[in-house]
Design an enzyme around this catalytic site. Structure first.
Site, mmCIF file in Angstrom:
data_model
loop_
_atom_site.group_PDB
_atom_site.id
_atom_site.type_symbol
_atom_site.label_atom_id
_atom_site.label_comp_id
_atom_site.label_asym_id
_atom_site.label_seq_id
_atom_site.Cartn_x
_atom_site.Cartn_y
_atom_site.Cartn_z
ATOM 1 N N LEU A 5 19.718 16.154 45.788
ATOM 2 C CA LEU A 5 19.560 15.067 44.818
ATOM 3 C C LEU A 5 19.772 13.707 45.494
ATOM 4 O O LEU A 5 18.994 12.772 45.312
ATOM 5 C CB LEU A 5 20.561 15.238 43.671
ATOM 6 N N HIS A 24 17.644 18.672 29.813
ATOM 7 C CA HIS A 24 16.334 18.018 29.615
ATOM 8 C C HIS A 24 15.616 18.543 28.371
ATOM 9 O O HIS A 24 15.135 17.783 27.544
ATOM 10 C CB HIS A 24 15.412 18.252 30.809
ATOM 11 N N GLU A 42 7.542 24.584 36.584
ATOM 12 C CA GLU A 42 7.631 24.005 37.926
ATOM 13 C C GLU A 42 6.930 24.899 38.929
ATOM 14 O O GLU A 42 7.033 26.131 38.849
ATOM 15 C CB GLU A 42 9.093 23.825 38.314
ATOM 16 N N LYS A 50 3.083 22.473 37.940
ATOM 17 C CA LYS A 50 4.203 21.638 37.469
ATOM 18 C C LYS A 50 3.719 20.878 36.248
ATOM 19 O O LYS A 50 2.701 20.190 36.297
ATOM 20 C CB LYS A 50 4.646 20.661 38.558
ATOM 21 N N ALA A 86 26.788 13.456 49.091
ATOM 22 C CA ALA A 86 25.757 12.619 49.732
ATOM 23 C C ALA A 86 24.790 13.403 50.599
ATOM 24 O O ALA A 86 23.744 12.880 50.987
ATOM 25 C CB ALA A 86 26.440 11.539 50.565
ATOM 26 N N THR A 87 25.134 14.655 50.946
ATOM 27 C CA THR A 87 24.221 15.412 51.813
ATOM 28 C C THR A 87 23.314 16.328 50.981
ATOM 29 O O THR A 87 22.484 17.036 51.530
ATOM 30 C CB THR A 87 25.019 16.296 52.801
ATOM 31 N N GLY A 88 23.491 16.312 49.689
ATOM 32 C CA GLY A 88 22.727 17.227 48.829
ATOM 33 C C GLY A 88 21.295 16.769 48.606
ATOM 34 O O GLY A 88 20.910 15.645 48.935
#
Ligand code: BG6
Length: 464
Positions: free
Chosen positions: A15, A241, A217, A329, A11-13
């Site tokens: 993403l 991807h 990117e 990008k 949860a701290t990442g």
């Protein structure tokens, strides 16, 4: 949407903060969900407030009252993913939340927003502590497990993770996700191919010269060094991807454009991909990024030359190129058709190119030849454009919302099947086999200059 318990490991990442928690907030807002509880877990000694302070920057506009309600139902609990005993206290936190908010009939989403080397431990321990149980799609309430890409770091590790998961959970609970599959223009690829008769008859080695898939990117790796340095460009975006884009472009006609019909065809193509050659680079300053090994040889730029060994594509090169810290990008696919023979009077025609731009602009364009005004036999290239945003409005970056909505509805098509992952890792493992040179490039450039040698060797002319 009715009542939900959402558990986020990692949860701290980056993403979770940039994409996942904002998407959850927007979904809860969209469906006006009142009864929910989000419990985040990670190594860091931090708090729900600290996490949400950072998340708020990614949620615009914010209805302050709704935000406060969201905050009041978001909890954080420290957990060492590799330490079994920590899961008991983590479960207590989840149970407290369920009891306080009377959420016992709620469906549960468990999101693995961590690097894949934690997947096996987390999966095993949440099963052992009964944070999550085996259910089937007809069970109510359900529990669904969502695994971020990349699923493993090579074929062997992907198998180990998958074996651990299937030991404890049913396949219809598992979502191995790739957010690219929910992008508007990615969804359009198969639709445009199979609903327009002008393309499908030409979609083969008789008429197509080469296919290029480019994911550039502008940003570097930012604060993601800990994750990125273990994976590099090839595993971070090419394994998933870009190979999924290749599969959508190259697959045979599926029975329908849904679920397993599309997955079957994507898997068939990936199974037939052959590696011809590859090229690697690293941006200057990469080893000074936080959490990156000073002597790291991780690639931040990869170009690959692939072929597909089937009757439709025999002899057609597929070129893939990706990199961080480049001049712009952009995610684009170019399908370059063969050139027509010289006409009696002119030879100056360029080849037709169908370009599918996935980001930042969304749309298609087709390069054709037309007569140069005033000149009897002069040809000039012109472009026919389909600009998605001009017709349907600006695209919102809603990939994670679409993804979560799909999972909540139980749509397996947003998830990548394990055989696709398996074939994709076989390709990547082959690409990475042996020792490769790593060429430096400066940030904001087009990549290493030495790619010219690679291009020359294979006769590659990149279209952007
Ligand atoms: C992620 C990668 O899967 O995709 C990132 O981990 C990359 O490194 C991102 O930046 C690109 O996705 P998008 O949607 O921004 O094109």
């Amino acid at each position: 949407m009715s009542e939900y318990i959402v558990v986020i490991f990692g949860a701290t990442g980056d993403l979770a903060k940039r994409k996942l928690i904002p998407a959850l907030y927007h979904l809860i807002e969209k469906y006006d969900v009142q009864n929910f509880c989000i419990i985040g877990g990670a190594f860091d000694n931090t708090s729900a407030q600290e996490i949400l302070k950072k998340v708020k920057a990614h949620i615009l506009p914010t209805d302050e009252k709704r935000w406060q309600y969201f905050e009041s139902r978001f909890f954080y609990h420290h957990i060492d993913f590799k330490h079994e005993a920590d899961y008991t206290s983590f479960k207590r936190e989840i149970d407290n939340c369920k009891n306080r908010l009377n959420l016992h009939s709620g469906n549960t989403l468990i999101y693995f927003a961590t690097a894949s080397y934690f997947f096996t431990d987390i999966t095993t321990y949440i099963a052992k502590t009964e944070i999550a149980k085996r259910t089937t799609s007809s069970n109510s309430p359900w529990t669904r497990l969502i695994y971020e890409k990349p699923f493993g770091h090579n074929l062997l590790s992907a198998h180990a993770i998958n074996n651990a998961i299937s030991q404890y959970f049913n396949e219809d609970q598992i979502y191995r996700i790739d957010h690219y599959l929910t992008k508007e223009l990615v969804g359009n690829i198969a639709l445009v191919r199979f609903t327009n008769l002008v393309f499908e008859p030409l979609w083969n080695n008789r008429y197509i010269d080469n296919v290029q898939i480019i994911l550039s990117e502008h940003e570097g790796i930012g604060s993601r060094g800990q994750y990125y340095d273990h994976f590099g460009a090839t595993s971070d975006v090419m394994q998933n991807h870009m190979l999924e884009l290749l599969a959508l472009i190259a697959m045979e006609t599926p029975k329908t454009l849904y679920g397993n019909h599309v997955r079957d065809e994507r898997a068939h193509v990936l199974q037939k991909v052959e590696v011809v050659d590859s090229f690697y680079g690293q941006y200057q300053g990469y080893t000074d990024e936080p959490f990156v090994d000073k002597t790291s040889t991780t690639e931040t730029f990869t170009a690959a030359f692939l072929r597909i060994d089937n009757p439709r594509w025999a002899g057609v090169p597929f070129y893939l190129k990706t990199g961080k810290c480049l001049s712009k990008k952009e995610t684009t696919i170019h399908i370059k058709f063969k050139s027509v023979d010289c006409l009696l009077t002119t030879c100056s025609m360029s080849a037709n190119v169908l370009t599918i731009e996935i980001t930042p602009k969304a749309g298609f364009s087709l390069r054709l030849n037309a007569k140069k005004p005033g000149e009897a036999h002069e040809v000039t290239p012109i472009t026919m454009d389909f600009c998605h945003s001009c017709i349907f409005g600006q695209l919102d970056e809603k990939a994670y919302e679409t993804l979560l909505e799909g999972i909540i509805r139980g749509e397996q098509s947003v998830s990548v099947r394990f055989d696709e992952i398996e074939y994709a890792w076989k390709i990547i493992d082959r690409l990475k086999e042996g020792k490769h040179d790593l060429f430096p490039y400066s940030c904001g450039s087009e990549g290493p200059k030495e790619i010219e040698l690679f291009n020359k060797k294979h006769g590659i002319r990149w279209l952007s």
